[in-house]
Design a protein around this motif. Structure first.
Motif, PDB file in Angstrom:
ATOM      1  N   GLU A   1      -9.120  -6.004  -4.742  1.00 42.31           N
ATOM      2  CA  GLU A   1      -9.642  -4.994  -5.663  1.00 42.31           C
ATOM      3  C   GLU A   1     -11.024  -4.529  -5.217  1.00 42.31           C
ATOM      4  O   GLU A   1     -11.358  -3.338  -5.321  1.00 42.31           O
ATOM      5  CB  GLU A   1      -9.710  -5.552  -7.080  1.00 42.31           C
ATOM      6  CG  GLU A   1      -8.346  -5.882  -7.639  1.00 42.31           C
ATOM      7  CD  GLU A   1      -8.440  -6.750  -8.886  1.00 42.31           C
ATOM      8  OE1 GLU A   1      -9.239  -6.440  -9.772  1.00 42.31           O
ATOM      9  OE2 GLU A   1      -7.724  -7.761  -8.953  1.00 42.31           O
ATOM     10  N   PHE A   2     -11.806  -5.454  -4.732  1.00 43.45           N
ATOM     11  CA  PHE A   2     -13.131  -5.069  -4.242  1.00 43.45           C
ATOM     12  C   PHE A   2     -12.984  -4.074  -3.090  1.00 43.45           C
ATOM     13  O   PHE A   2     -13.669  -3.052  -3.044  1.00 43.45           O
ATOM     14  CB  PHE A   2     -13.930  -6.299  -3.791  1.00 43.45           C
ATOM     15  CG  PHE A   2     -15.389  -6.002  -3.605  1.00 43.45           C
ATOM     16  CD1 PHE A   2     -16.295  -6.235  -4.625  1.00 43.45           C
ATOM     17  CD2 PHE A   2     -15.853  -5.450  -2.423  1.00 43.45           C
ATOM     18  CE1 PHE A   2     -17.637  -5.925  -4.471  1.00 43.45           C
ATOM     19  CE2 PHE A   2     -17.190  -5.136  -2.257  1.00 43.45           C
ATOM     20  CZ  PHE A   2     -18.094  -5.377  -3.284  1.00 43.45           C
TER      21      PHE A   2
ATOM     22  N   VAL B   1     -19.909   5.196 -16.741  1.00 40.03           N
ATOM     23  CA  VAL B   1     -18.748   5.875 -16.143  1.00 40.03           C
ATOM     24  C   VAL B   1     -18.759   7.359 -16.491  1.00 40.03           C
ATOM     25  O   VAL B   1     -18.401   8.202 -15.666  1.00 40.03           O
ATOM     26  CB  VAL B   1     -17.435   5.205 -16.602  1.00 40.03           C
ATOM     27  CG1 VAL B   1     -16.240   5.858 -15.924  1.00 40.03           C
ATOM     28  CG2 VAL B   1     -17.465   3.715 -16.303  1.00 40.03           C
TER      29      VAL B   1
ATOM     30  N   PHE C   1     -21.552   3.315 -11.915  1.00 39.32           N
ATOM     31  CA  PHE C   1     -22.818   2.642 -11.597  1.00 39.32           C
ATOM     32  C   PHE C   1     -23.184   2.711 -10.121  1.00 39.32           C
ATOM     33  O   PHE C   1     -24.332   2.444  -9.760  1.00 39.32           O
ATOM     34  CB  PHE C   1     -22.804   1.189 -12.094  1.00 39.32           C
ATOM     35  CG  PHE C   1     -21.902   0.265 -11.349  1.00 39.32           C
ATOM     36  CD1 PHE C   1     -22.379  -0.468 -10.278  1.00 39.32           C
ATOM     37  CD2 PHE C   1     -20.576   0.108 -11.715  1.00 39.32           C
ATOM     38  CE1 PHE C   1     -21.555  -1.336  -9.585  1.00 39.32           C
ATOM     39  CE2 PHE C   1     -19.744  -0.758 -11.046  1.00 39.32           C
ATOM     40  CZ  PHE C   1     -20.235  -1.477  -9.971  1.00 39.32           C
TER      41      PHE C   1
ATOM     42  N   SER D   1     -13.080   3.890  -2.632  1.00 33.27           N
ATOM     43  CA  SER D   1     -13.399   4.981  -3.546  1.00 33.27           C
ATOM     44  C   SER D   1     -14.908   5.116  -3.753  1.00 33.27           C
ATOM     45  O   SER D   1     -15.480   6.189  -3.539  1.00 33.27           O
ATOM     46  CB  SER D   1     -12.701   4.726  -4.893  1.00 33.27           C
ATOM     47  OG  SER D   1     -13.122   5.672  -5.845  1.00 33.27           O
ATOM     48  N   ALA D   2     -15.548   4.014  -4.149  1.00 30.85           N
ATOM     49  CA  ALA D   2     -16.958   4.115  -4.556  1.00 30.85           C
ATOM     50  C   ALA D   2     -17.892   4.322  -3.369  1.00 30.85           C
ATOM     51  O   ALA D   2     -18.950   4.931  -3.513  1.00 30.85           O
ATOM     52  CB  ALA D   2     -17.358   2.855  -5.329  1.00 30.85           C
TER      53      ALA D   2
ATOM     54  N   GLY E   1     -19.322  -9.286  -5.372  1.00 31.10           N
ATOM     55  CA  GLY E   1     -20.432  -8.395  -5.663  1.00 31.10           C
ATOM     56  C   GLY E   1     -21.645  -9.187  -6.117  1.00 31.10           C
ATOM     57  O   GLY E   1     -21.542 -10.346  -6.515  1.00 31.10           O
TER      58      GLY E   1
ATOM     59  N   ALA F   1     -10.375  -2.123  -2.317  1.00 28.99           N
ATOM     60  CA  ALA F   1      -9.827  -0.831  -2.755  1.00 28.99           C
ATOM     61  C   ALA F   1     -10.889  -0.029  -3.501  1.00 28.99           C
ATOM     62  O   ALA F   1     -11.005   1.189  -3.318  1.00 28.99           O
ATOM     63  CB  ALA F   1      -8.608  -1.051  -3.647  1.00 28.99           C
ATOM     64  N   GLY F   2     -11.669  -0.720  -4.311  1.00 30.24           N
ATOM     65  CA  GLY F   2     -12.745  -0.043  -5.036  1.00 30.24           C
ATOM     66  C   GLY F   2     -13.793   0.502  -4.100  1.00 30.24           C
ATOM     67  O   GLY F   2     -14.380   1.564  -4.340  1.00 30.24           O
TER      68      GLY F   2
ATOM     69  N   ALA G   1      -4.090   2.431  -4.922  1.00 29.22           N
ATOM     70  CA  ALA G   1      -4.722   1.548  -5.914  1.00 29.22           C
ATOM     71  C   ALA G   1      -5.768   2.276  -6.747  1.00 29.22           C
ATOM     72  O   ALA G   1      -5.985   1.933  -7.910  1.00 29.22           O
ATOM     73  CB  ALA G   1      -5.379   0.356  -5.206  1.00 29.22           C
ATOM     74  N   VAL G   2      -6.423   3.242  -6.166  1.00 29.50           N
ATOM     75  CA  VAL G   2      -7.426   4.045  -6.888  1.00 29.50           C
ATOM     76  C   VAL G   2      -7.105   5.508  -6.586  1.00 29.50           C
ATOM     77  O   VAL G   2      -7.673   6.120  -5.687  1.00 29.50           O
ATOM     78  CB  VAL G   2      -8.870   3.705  -6.434  1.00 29.50           C
ATOM     79  CG1 VAL G   2      -9.899   4.446  -7.301  1.00 29.50           C
ATOM     80  CG2 VAL G   2      -9.134   2.205  -6.508  1.00 29.50           C
ATOM     81  N   PRO G   3      -6.152   6.080  -7.341  1.00 23.00           N
ATOM     82  CA  PRO G   3      -5.629   7.392  -6.960  1.00 23.00           C
ATOM     83  C   PRO G   3      -6.462   8.585  -7.427  1.00 23.00           C
ATOM     84  O   PRO G   3      -6.101   9.718  -7.136  1.00 23.00           O
ATOM     85  CB  PRO G   3      -4.246   7.402  -7.615  1.00 23.00           C
ATOM     86  CG  PRO G   3      -4.374   6.503  -8.789  1.00 23.00           C
ATOM     87  CD  PRO G   3      -5.384   5.464  -8.439  1.00 23.00           C
ATOM     88  N   THR G   4      -7.534   8.323  -8.156  1.00 21.79           N
ATOM     89  CA  THR G   4      -8.341   9.445  -8.640  1.00 21.79           C
ATOM     90  C   THR G   4      -9.714   9.430  -7.989  1.00 21.79           C
ATOM     91  O   THR G   4     -10.291   8.372  -7.755  1.00 21.79           O
ATOM     92  CB  THR G   4      -8.515   9.389 -10.164  1.00 21.79           C
ATOM     93  OG1 THR G   4      -9.069   8.118 -10.512  1.00 21.79           O
ATOM     94  CG2 THR G   4      -7.193   9.580 -10.871  1.00 21.79           C
ATOM     95  N   GLU G   5     -10.244  10.615  -7.718  1.00 26.23           N
ATOM     96  CA  GLU G   5     -11.546  10.739  -7.048  1.00 26.23           C
ATOM     97  C   GLU G   5     -12.691  10.307  -7.967  1.00 26.23           C
ATOM     98  O   GLU G   5     -12.591  10.386  -9.192  1.00 26.23           O
ATOM     99  CB  GLU G   5     -11.788  12.200  -6.638  1.00 26.23           C
ATOM    100  CG  GLU G   5     -10.960  12.672  -5.454  1.00 26.23           C
ATOM    101  CD  GLU G   5     -11.500  12.187  -4.107  1.00 26.23           C
ATOM    102  OE1 GLU G   5     -12.446  11.376  -4.083  1.00 26.23           O
ATOM    103  OE2 GLU G   5     -10.936  12.624  -3.082  1.00 26.23           O
ATOM    104  N   GLU G   6     -13.774   9.926  -7.346  1.00 27.09           N
ATOM    105  CA  GLU G   6     -15.023   9.758  -8.069  1.00 27.09           C
ATOM    106  C   GLU G   6     -15.426  11.111  -8.670  1.00 27.09           C
ATOM    107  O   GLU G   6     -15.092  12.165  -8.118  1.00 27.09           O
ATOM    108  CB  GLU G   6     -16.132   9.320  -7.106  1.00 27.09           C
ATOM    109  CG  GLU G   6     -15.892   7.972  -6.450  1.00 27.09           C
ATOM    110  CD  GLU G   6     -16.075   6.805  -7.404  1.00 27.09           C
ATOM    111  OE1 GLU G   6     -17.032   6.820  -8.194  1.00 27.09           O
ATOM    112  OE2 GLU G   6     -15.254   5.871  -7.352  1.00 27.09           O
TER     113      GLU G   6
END
Lengths: 383, 122
Positions: free
Chosen positions: A194-195, A99, A104, A201-202, A184, A197-198, A210-215
């Protein structure tokens, strides 16, 4: 034929051969949805089809511009020819998902603004990685059904110490917070929502409630001025709609197939493929009747199995480099390349590449006569 | 105790109710501003800095993982089940729940609970 069966056959003449169920083609919604659920499915399909741009939230690092950019072939929710790169560091017994170095999932594309700022074409490969993995695009048919298989069922299939001495010792993976994983290639993610929402982002660099911050970019923050849209870049409704679409995608009904294919189903079981690729799973309770307490053709146990050094790549969670989740075979017939990285050009080659716990089963397959091997492949081509 | 309730409910929701909306499930290190609200993070320890009493926790959603930096104070409780343990006993790979609040200098944990390893009884 009993009167009931005759009636069933007469009134549901267009339905599938197996039982009295409507035929689900790849990309179809689950059978038995209410009108409102069908409308939810259709609304979600539109978000799934959306092509994002930097102005609508894409990036700054990303793998794809939309869900259907990859999951497109031969229908929405299917496979695609895109491949992506994952990387982790295995320091037994721990697996570092890196991270601090960007996570990953290594994003292979960047927006023009990020390229202008940093002069890069992709996220840098994490320097501490001990392994690199290629991942082919999986189909997402029937994932709503897989989501509802109770953890207790998955746990009941596990045999980590091979107490039944069959050479197969499936075990459960867990997410970072300790919950049972199932989604996965490494069974790392516990829940479908969750998959999804992830993945926004990813895979697309799109933030959500659900994922409020950028990569990050290889672990470093995004340079100022590069990401024009404030977070979150999509709202909860868009996230929910996408989730509705994926959740309500049906598991394709097995094709009727030839007599050879039917016989191949028996060969599949007799050589032991079904020890991991369990033919059916059963869902638990759900507010959606079409998902509730359904027995469905899954061809997976959702467990990790050691497939040997030939296929080994990254660790993830508690999965070692050579452990992979038994791939669900729902919709197998739409694939043209097989295994987690798409390296196998045929089903026969994919079976031959199975090692580790699957060695004995693979060897039984290799020991079959030509007719039985062809029958088994014909069966797989009906899934 | 009053401040703990929402965190407890959130934690229970995380464990018990997969049907809850993602907004409830979210455990991302968003920049929380409310100093009275409890922020609960559950994840895997990435690194422990015993000398400074801080740790980095891997949290996230799906394949989108994030690191959360959490500091402790002398008053921070560190537990394993009902037993009190030393902060320095935490190690990379441990799974834990941290009940935190936001301060001007970052997240402070009021209580850290080391979770039993999966498959282990609490």
């Amino acid at each position: 034929m009993t009167r009931g069966l005759r009636l069933c056959a007469l009134t549901l003449g267009g339905f599938a051969f197996a039982g009295c169920h409507p035929t689900v083609k790849p990309g179809d919604p689950l059978p038995g949805l209410t009108r409102e659920q069908r409308a939810q499915f259709d609304r979600g399909a539109k978000v799934f089809d959306t092509v994002f741009t930097p102005e609508t939230g894409l990036g700054p690092v990303f793998n794809s511009v939309g869900c259907a950019e990859c999951h497109e072939d031969p229908v929405r929710g299917g496979t695609g020819d895109e491949k992506e790169v994952h990387a982790t560091a295995f320091q037994p017994p721990l697996c570092d998902p890196l991270v601090e170095e960007g996570g990953f999932v290594v994003q292979l594309a960047v927006t023009p603004a990020l390229k202008a700022a940093l002069g890069i074409d992709s996220e840098p490969f994490p320097p501490s990685a001990t392994a690199r993995a290629v991942r082919a695009t999986p189909v997402v048919f029937g994932r709503g059904l897989l989501d509802l298989v109770p953890d207790s069922a998955i746990l009941s299939y596990a045999d980590p110490d091979d107490r039944d001495h069959d050479g197969i010792s499936g075990r459960v993976n867990h997410f970072v917070d300790g919950r049972v994983g199932r989604f996965g290639r490494k069974a790392f993610v516990p829940r479908l929502a969750e998959f999804n929402a992830g993945a926004f982002s990813a895979e697309m660099g799109i933030t959500s409630p659900a994922v409020p911050t950028e990569e990050t970019v290889g672990g470093l923050p995004i340079p100022p001025g590069v990401d024009p849209l404030p977070e979150p870049e999509i709202n909860q409704a868009a996230l929910d709609q996408t989730d509705d679409f994926v959740r309500l995608l049906g598991a394709p009904t097995r094709l009727k197939g030839t007599a050879e294919a039917k016989r191949g189903g028996k060969v599949f079981a007799s050589v032991g493929c079904d020890k991991c690729h369990r033919e059916t799973l059963r869902t638990g309770d759900s507010p959606i009747a079409a998902l509730r307490y359904k027995v469905f053709p899954a061809y997976t146990d959702l467990l990790l199995h050691d497939l040997g050094p030939e296929l080994a790549d990254i660790c993830l969670g508690e999965a070692t480099p050579s452990e992979f989740r038994t791939e669900p075979l729902m919709g197998l017939r739409v694939l043209e390349h097989f295994l987690h990285d798409g390296r196998a050009a045929s089903l026969e080659e994919a079976i031959q590449l199975h090692g580790g716990e699957a060695t004995a089963v693979r060897d039984r397959f290799l020991g079959l006569g030509d007719a039985d091997r062809a029958a088994l492949i014909a069966f797989l081509e009906t899934l | 105790m009053k401040n703990r309730l929402p965190g407890t409910l959130l934690s229970l929701a995380l464990v018990c109710s997969p049907a809850l909306p993602l907004t409830v499930l979210a455990q991302q290190p968003a920049p929380p501003q409310d100093t009275t609200q409890l922020y609960v993070y559950t994840g895997t320890v990435h690194a422990v800095q015993s000398q400074t009493g801080s740790l980095d926790l891997i949290t996230g959603m799906g394949h989108a993982l994030r690191l959360v930096h959490i500091r402790t104070l002398p008053a921070t409780q560190t537990m394993s089940g009902v037993a009190t343990i030393r902060f320095a006993d935490l190690a990379p790979g441990d799974k834990l729940r941290a009940d935190c609040r936001m301060t001007p200098s970052g997240l402070i944990a009021d209580r850290i609970e080391k979770l039993p390893a999966p498959g282990q009884s609490p």
